[in-house]
Design a protein around this motif. Structure first.
Motif, PDB file in Angstrom:
ATOM      1  N   MET A   1      84.736 -29.108 102.434  1.00 21.13           N
ATOM      2  CA  MET A   1      84.822 -28.089 101.773  1.00 21.13           C
ATOM      3  C   MET A   1      84.387 -28.174 100.404  1.00 21.13           C
ATOM      4  SD  MET A   1      87.892 -25.340 101.319  1.00 21.13           S
ATOM      5  CE  MET A   1      88.008 -24.323 100.082  1.00 21.13           C
ATOM      6  N   GLY A   2      83.657 -27.029  99.978  1.00 23.18           N
ATOM      7  CA  GLY A   2      83.336 -27.232  98.484  1.00 23.18           C
ATOM      8  C   GLY A   2      83.956 -26.213  97.585  1.00 23.18           C
ATOM      9  N   ALA A   3      84.441 -26.283  96.191  1.00 19.90           N
ATOM     10  CA  ALA A   3      85.108 -25.098  95.749  1.00 19.90           C
ATOM     11  C   ALA A   3      84.409 -25.350  94.127  1.00 19.90           C
ATOM     12  CB  ALA A   3      86.758 -25.477  95.672  1.00 19.90           C
ATOM     13  N   LEU A   4      84.913 -24.293  93.450  1.00 19.98           N
ATOM     14  CA  LEU A   4      84.382 -23.913  92.280  1.00 19.98           C
ATOM     15  C   LEU A   4      85.840 -23.844  91.213  1.00 19.98           C
ATOM     16  CD1 LEU A   4      82.672 -23.534  89.807  1.00 19.98           C
ATOM     17  CD2 LEU A   4      82.439 -21.193  90.536  1.00 19.98           C
TER      18      LEU A   4
ATOM     19  N   GLY B   1      82.097 -22.399 109.057  1.00 25.25           N
ATOM     20  CA  GLY B   1      80.962 -22.277 108.492  1.00 25.25           C
ATOM     21  C   GLY B   1      80.821 -21.080 107.360  1.00 25.25           C
ATOM     22  N   ASP B   2      81.969 -20.051 107.291  1.00 26.34           N
ATOM     23  CA  ASP B   2      81.983 -19.124 106.551  1.00 26.34           C
ATOM     24  C   ASP B   2      82.743 -19.390 104.865  1.00 26.34           C
ATOM     25  OD1 ASP B   2      80.937 -17.596 108.405  1.00 26.34           O
ATOM     26  OD2 ASP B   2      82.903 -16.660 109.154  1.00 26.34           O
ATOM     27  N   ASP B   3      82.160 -18.879 104.131  1.00 24.49           N
ATOM     28  CA  ASP B   3      82.585 -18.900 102.697  1.00 24.49           C
ATOM     29  C   ASP B   3      83.964 -18.380 102.659  1.00 24.49           C
ATOM     30  OD1 ASP B   3      80.430 -20.343 101.804  1.00 24.49           O
ATOM     31  OD2 ASP B   3      79.432 -18.493 100.913  1.00 24.49           O
ATOM     32  N   VAL B   4      84.974 -19.110 101.963  1.00 25.16           N
ATOM     33  CA  VAL B   4      86.132 -18.592 101.405  1.00 25.16           C
ATOM     34  C   VAL B   4      86.515 -19.078 100.054  1.00 25.16           C
ATOM     35  CG1 VAL B   4      87.233 -20.913 102.389  1.00 25.16           C
ATOM     36  CG2 VAL B   4      88.654 -18.838 101.970  1.00 25.16           C
ATOM     37  N   VAL B   5      87.009 -17.979  99.211  1.00 32.01           N
ATOM     38  CA  VAL B   5      87.332 -18.326  97.993  1.00 32.01           C
ATOM     39  C   VAL B   5      88.843 -18.179  97.674  1.00 32.01           C
ATOM     40  CG1 VAL B   5      87.311 -15.846  97.266  1.00 32.01           C
ATOM     41  CG2 VAL B   5      86.924 -17.554  95.619  1.00 32.01           C
TER      42      VAL B   5
ATOM     43  N   ALA C   1      89.595 -21.156  89.867  1.00 39.24           N
ATOM     44  CA  ALA C   1      88.939 -20.860  91.063  1.00 39.24           C
ATOM     45  C   ALA C   1      87.961 -21.605  91.781  1.00 39.24           C
ATOM     46  CB  ALA C   1      88.297 -19.276  90.897  1.00 39.24           C
ATOM     47  N   ALA C   2      87.929 -21.468  93.115  1.00 41.78           N
ATOM     48  CA  ALA C   2      87.042 -22.474  93.754  1.00 41.78           C
ATOM     49  C   ALA C   2      86.684 -21.909  94.836  1.00 41.78           C
ATOM     50  CB  ALA C   2      87.838 -23.568  94.138  1.00 41.78           C
ATOM     51  N   TYR C   3      85.490 -22.197  95.771  1.00 41.67           N
ATOM     52  CA  TYR C   3      85.312 -21.868  97.060  1.00 41.67           C
ATOM     53  C   TYR C   3      84.626 -22.924  97.928  1.00 41.67           C
ATOM     54  CZ  TYR C   3      80.103 -21.551  96.254  1.00 41.67           C
ATOM     55  OH  TYR C   3      78.753 -21.982  96.361  1.00 41.67           O
ATOM     56  N   GLY C   4      84.618 -22.627  99.023  1.00 41.45           N
ATOM     57  CA  GLY C   4      83.601 -23.725  99.830  1.00 41.45           C
ATOM     58  C   GLY C   4      83.877 -23.330 101.359  1.00 41.45           C
TER      59      GLY C   4
ATOM     60  N   ASP D   1      91.746 -11.648 101.436  1.00 38.74           N
ATOM     61  CA  ASP D   1      91.948 -12.724 102.287  1.00 38.74           C
ATOM     62  C   ASP D   1      91.401 -13.957 101.952  1.00 38.74           C
ATOM     63  OD1 ASP D   1      90.010 -11.959 103.495  1.00 38.74           O
ATOM     64  OD2 ASP D   1      90.936 -11.648 105.439  1.00 38.74           O
ATOM     65  N   GLY D   2      90.392 -13.758 100.883  1.00 36.76           N
ATOM     66  CA  GLY D   2      89.403 -14.976 100.576  1.00 36.76           C
ATOM     67  C   GLY D   2      88.050 -14.912 101.140  1.00 36.76           C
TER      68      GLY D   2
END
Length: 531
Positions: free
Chosen positions: A1-4, A32-36, A79-82, A200-201
């Motif tokens: 997972m990647g995040a910002l 495989g879906d993005d979540v923030v 904040a982060a996403y992945g 829900d992200g």
């Protein structure tokens, strides 16, 4: 997972972290879906102060990604996403100054789909605009679960966050408006990116390319060698400066055209290289005709985007060296008038020179000066005369003030006049009023080809209406196309107008205007010669 991660400005120890997105402690997302993830920090934090982890303290730290890294610099919220590639349950946490918030993420094929997102740009990627023109990027989002939360804008040049808008419900549309000069990413051929997040992200992104953005070419006539003798060369000097971004525009080749006469004729062109934010001087010239009588006429220098005009005098061969000088010694009008009525301007002219004055006297109106009437006069030395000039004003809805000028070539006098709006004068409950704005052309075209002009029309009045929208071209204005447009109050529409250009031998530069009975918009276009 990647995040910002996001940044904050504060340096005090974080007192609290509160979940914002997902708002609940647990959420569900598809493989495989993005979540923030976003938390509110008090006080705000910097991106590097937020420690993102997946599946406990022994897991690898999350690597920040844009635009949420720069989003933290603006908001102070980490904040982060992945993405999670396989089904299962995971724990995502963020820690700042010893304070931690945790989300539980279930990754399953039965999770709701990501939100839908579509992004468009107006003008689009096939258009060319200047740094002064407006650009609108519109994002339309939809979520079957009805939990839209926020939309984030990211510019594609440095991948940084630039703006956000709160959303709600199942659908939402928002527009980011800027100018070509401020949209550095479009100047550099980078896209505009939108991100939409649900409560829900669940996260989705989409991008769009923008128009080509060119530097704006300004021009101002700084002098001439007039008055001159008939048959001599008339020299016109002009300064050209370029508005743009030096990183992308740098040196710009500017073509300057000299157009002369009441029946405008293109007589000279020069191309000069101008560095952005600097000024260069260009000289244009032509050999005047060997005329018997002294003449005064306009000369105009044009670039692709701007024009500058002045009047010059050529002394006829029959003159004995004496020369008239026609001053405007009095100026009267019948203002105020109501929109749609005749505005009359009466000027008293005195020849203070030592020879006869043979002049074309012009009536010029508006903040964007337009010649609406011309009358030729001949006044002997020491004599005076009176001329009456006028035109039918536009049937404007609201009161408006603007300048009117009388020009003789030797002197100019001006006065501000009032044209009263027609609102309420017809006894009706309301009136329609159509605003127009040119949004693009297919210029430059070659002489003989079809010139196409696109314009947006908006009814800014308080009643439905139907009006003709006209395409007017040339320095001696000619209506070449028209379309009937019907709109409700607040309604908008688009018209496509055009005509077959004349197969000129040399390049020609001239104005095109789209006008309704209430407003107008003008652009300068180029038609390339076939020679």
């Amino acid at each position: 997972m990647g995040a910002l991660a996001t940044t904050g400005v504060g340096h005090a120890q974080t007192g609290s972290l509160e979940r914002i997105c997902p708002a609940a402690t647990a959420t569900t997302v598809g493989p495989g879906d993005d979540v923030v993830f976003e938390a509110a920090a008090s006080p705000g934090v910097e991106p590097q102060a937020a420690d993102w982890r997946v599946d406990g303290p022994d897991g690898d730290a999350i690597t920040p990604y844009d635009p949420f890294y720069s989003y933290t610099y603006v908001t102070g919220n980490p904040a982060a996403y992945g993405q999670f590639d396989a089904s299962g349950t995971h724990e995502v946490s963020v820690t700042v100054d010893g304070t931690t918030v945790i989300w539980t993420v279930e990754v399953t094929e039965s999770a709701p789909d990501p939100p839908d997102l579509d992004v468009t740009c107006d003008p689009g990627p096939d258009a060319t605009i200047t740094v002064r023109d407006e650009v609108d990027v519109t994002a339309s989002a939809a979520d079957d679960s009805g939990t839209l939360h926020r939309l984030f804008w990211q510019e594609g040049r440095n991948a940084t966050y630039v703006d956000r808008i709160d959303l709600s419900g199942s659908t939402g549309t928002t527009t980011y408006s800027t100018t070509g000069g401020n949209a550095l990413w479009f100047i550099g051929d980078y896209p505009m990116i939108a991100w939409v997040a649900c409560w829900d992200g669940r996260l989705a992104s989409a991008s769009v390319d923008g128009p080509s953005v060119v530097a704006f070419q300004n021009v101002a006539i700084t002098g001439t060698n007039a008055p001159i003798r008939a048959g001599e060369d008339l020299v016109v000097e002009a300064e050209i400066d370029v508005e743009g971004d030096s990183t992308y525009h740098g040196f710009v080749d500017v073509e300057a055209d000299l157009i002369v006469g009441h029946d405008p004729t293109h007589v000279d062109s020069r191309t000069v290289e101008v560095f952005t934010a600097r000024t260069e001087t260009v000289e244009l010239a032509f050999t005047t005709a060997t005329v018997r009588n002294t003449q005064t006429f306009p000369v105009r220098v044009e670039t692709a985007h701007a024009a500058s005009e002045t009047n010059v005098t050529v002394i006829g061969t029959a003159d004995d060296g004496t020369q008239g000088h026609l001053e405007v010694t009095g100026l009267e009008t019948n203002a105020p008038v109501t929109g749609g009525e005749w505005l009359e301007v009466t000027a008293t002219l005195a020849n203070t020179g030592d020879g006869p004055a043979d002049r074309d006297v012009e009536l010029v109106v508006g903040h964007d000066p337009t010649t609406v009437d011309t009358q030729g006069v001949t006044v002997d030395a020491g004599e005076t005369t009176t001329v009456s000039l006028g035109y039918e004003t536009y049937p404007v809805r609201n009161d408006g003030e603007f300048p009117v000028q009388v020009r003789t070539g030797d002197d100019t006098a001006s006065r501000t006049v009032l044209v009263s709006g027609r609102n309420g004068n017809d006894g009706g409950e309301g009136e329609s009023s159509f605003a127009v704005s040119i949004t693009g052309t297919n210029a430059p075209v070659t002489g003989g080809e079809w010139l196409e002009v696109t314009a947006a029309v908006e009814n800014v009045g308080d009643a439905a209406g139907t009006h003709d929208v006209e395409l007017v071209v040339g320095r001696s204005p000619e209506v070449v196309d028209a379309a009937s447009v019907s709109l409700p109050p607040g309604g908008t529409g688009t018209v496509l107008l055009g005509y077959e250009t004349y197969p000129v031998t040399n390049d020609d530069v001239f104005p095109v205007m789209v006008r309704s009975p209430h407003a107008s918009d003008t652009r300068t276009v180029t038609v390339h010669g076939t020679g």
